[in-house]
Design a protein around this motif. Sequence first.
Motif, PDB file in Angstrom:
ATOM      1  N   LEU A 169       0.960  -1.368   0.098  1.00 23.58           N
ATOM      2  CA  LEU A 169       0.103   0.032   0.105  1.00 23.58           C
ATOM      3  C   LEU A 169       0.834   1.325   0.121  1.00 23.58           C
ATOM      4  N   VAL A 170       0.713   2.217  -0.805  1.00 23.27           N
ATOM      5  CA  VAL A 170       1.161   3.290  -0.766  1.00 23.27           C
ATOM      6  C   VAL A 170       0.372   4.581  -0.589  1.00 23.27           C
ATOM      7  N   HIS A 200      -4.519  -4.315   9.789  1.00 24.51           N
ATOM      8  CA  HIS A 200      -4.671  -2.903  10.094  1.00 24.51           C
ATOM      9  C   HIS A 200      -4.869  -2.139   8.980  1.00 24.51           C
ATOM     10  N   ASN A 201      -3.882  -2.123   8.007  1.00 23.58           N
ATOM     11  CA  ASN A 201      -4.099  -1.168   6.905  1.00 23.58           C
ATOM     12  C   ASN A 201      -5.277  -1.423   6.057  1.00 23.58           C
ATOM     13  N   ALA A 202      -5.649  -2.682   5.739  1.00 23.17           N
ATOM     14  CA  ALA A 202      -7.037  -2.882   5.151  1.00 23.17           C
ATOM     15  C   ALA A 202      -8.050  -2.104   5.913  1.00 23.17           C
ATOM     16  N   SER A 203      -8.211  -2.302   7.201  1.00 20.64           N
ATOM     17  CA  SER A 203      -9.303  -1.537   7.974  1.00 20.64           C
ATOM     18  C   SER A 203      -9.158  -0.172   7.728  1.00 20.64           C
ATOM     19  N   ALA A 204      -7.795   0.471   7.962  1.00 19.71           N
ATOM     20  CA  ALA A 204      -7.691   2.174   7.564  1.00 19.71           C
ATOM     21  C   ALA A 204      -8.259   2.275   6.391  1.00 19.71           C
ATOM     22  N   GLN A 233      -9.919 -12.131   7.314  1.00 19.50           N
ATOM     23  CA  GLN A 233      -9.068 -12.567   6.378  1.00 19.50           C
ATOM     24  C   GLN A 233      -9.672 -12.411   4.902  1.00 19.50           C
ATOM     25  N   VAL A 234     -11.066 -13.037   4.904  1.00 21.45           N
ATOM     26  CA  VAL A 234     -11.972 -13.081   3.843  1.00 21.45           C
ATOM     27  C   VAL A 234     -12.155 -11.666   3.302  1.00 21.45           C
ATOM     28  N   MET A 235     -12.681 -10.983   4.307  1.00 20.29           N
ATOM     29  CA  MET A 235     -12.926  -9.600   4.107  1.00 20.29           C
ATOM     30  C   MET A 235     -11.696  -8.824   3.462  1.00 20.29           C
ATOM     31  N   ASP A 236     -10.690  -8.936   4.199  1.00 16.49           N
ATOM     32  CA  ASP A 236      -9.516  -8.000   3.897  1.00 16.49           C
ATOM     33  C   ASP A 236      -9.185  -8.559   2.512  1.00 16.49           C
TER      34      ASP A 236
END
Length: 491
Positions: A36-37, A70-74, A138-141
Amino acid sequence: MNPQLTSTNLRLYSNSIVNYQDVEYGLASSPLGPHLVVLAPRLTTLLEAFKGESSEFNDKTLLVGSQSAHNASALRAQLPWLQPIALGLNTSFGMGDRLGIATPGHVRAVRVVQGRIFPIFAQQSIREMTRTGRTPQQVMDDATWGVFEEGWRGDIGADADHLKTTDDIDACLVAGFTLFTIDPGGYVDNVSQSDSLSRLNEKEQRLPVHMQLKQTGLLGKTFNFEEIQIELDEPTLLKAMVKYGNAIAHVVTMVEHLQRVAKTHSFEVEISMDETELPTSPADHVYIASELQRLGVRWISFAPRFVGRFEKGVDYIGDVHAFEADLTIHAAIARQFGPYKLSLHSGSDKFSIYPVFMDQTHGLAHVKTAGTSYLEALRTIAATDQELIREIYSFAQERFETDRHSYLISAQINKAPETITITDWPGLLNQFDAREILHVTYGSVLTEKADGVKLRFYDRIMSILRSNRELYYCNLENHFRRHLTPFSLHI
Ligand code: ZN
């Protein structure tokens, strides 16, 4: 204005780049996998939500972070279109992904029908999660990262499929799922059809008091659905009650729990009765719908067990006209009691019935697919690593008799191509028996260990798919366009 991210020396996936509220987001490839950037004005606090390495770039701050939970949620918090929503009565299509890297291919397929068919990329049953060793989060992310990578900004749902317990609900709610598919199949009495009237009466007495005959108010009632009349006389009603009474009581418990724990989280409910031995008759459907209504349950879709055979990864087996006749009645019932959608489970590869499914439901339709994307992964491997596909196929044949048990399938080992005779390995994925054999053994293949420690196939499968991602996405896109086209033509 050109995004400034493109002037960094990062190798960005071009579809992922997005500028939202003065911040640029993207996904970059690196030898360690995608990263991610985020490029943001120096003084913004938005970057604090992410974990990663920050550096100065021109007059901005550039953050590079991993594809972590964490980053997926953010990311979901900052880019609202990444958050699944309740899709309501829109025609919808579920594309489950057992490996967690298929979503970009799904997105490419769905793009051509955007606004007409609403996708569900995160869709997994608890059974599949157990078999693949993945969690709801994990499935969601994984779906989030795939949607982000391809730059999809349309509405998306997320289906927590075949939930059997309130614990299942809790785990999926926390992960952000929005469609809760309640499966009370374990409470269905599959033998009521052949019970005598006195046996049915006995069983009816054992139902919870609030489910008993007097409470239903249904005895002798006649329902008219467009051209069709359904009468709930005593034997018909008792059979339906005995078959489904406990199942309905369980649905009520599950939905009440969901309402209690969901608080402000928006959600919708599907009721799935598709994994029963006998088809759901129209009278059964009427009983189920009226009881659920009486008990205050609201649902957006219902998956009956239709007539015919819905085997995994292959076309419908049965008389298409008989299916259409059965579907016509179910669709009329769903319009009158709801309207709610009819949901086609084990819905992949059912090309011969998609047009009638769309027609008869008037587009109040949902389809679920899952394993077919795994088969496209195997097709990709077949085209790139014959040694590996040969090994997987041999192992799948060994596992088949054991793994077939929880599925309704008719593949036969002796009808599947023998390994030594195969010259066209990708073509193996078009053969009926081989498809089913490979389909039902996915859990064993993905979790099998060599010398009890290292995974025997999983890492190699993932590494091949990652290094041949374009081919994998292309296979998925072609395969799903075939699925989606009949639905978009009938709107
Ligand atoms: Zn199902």
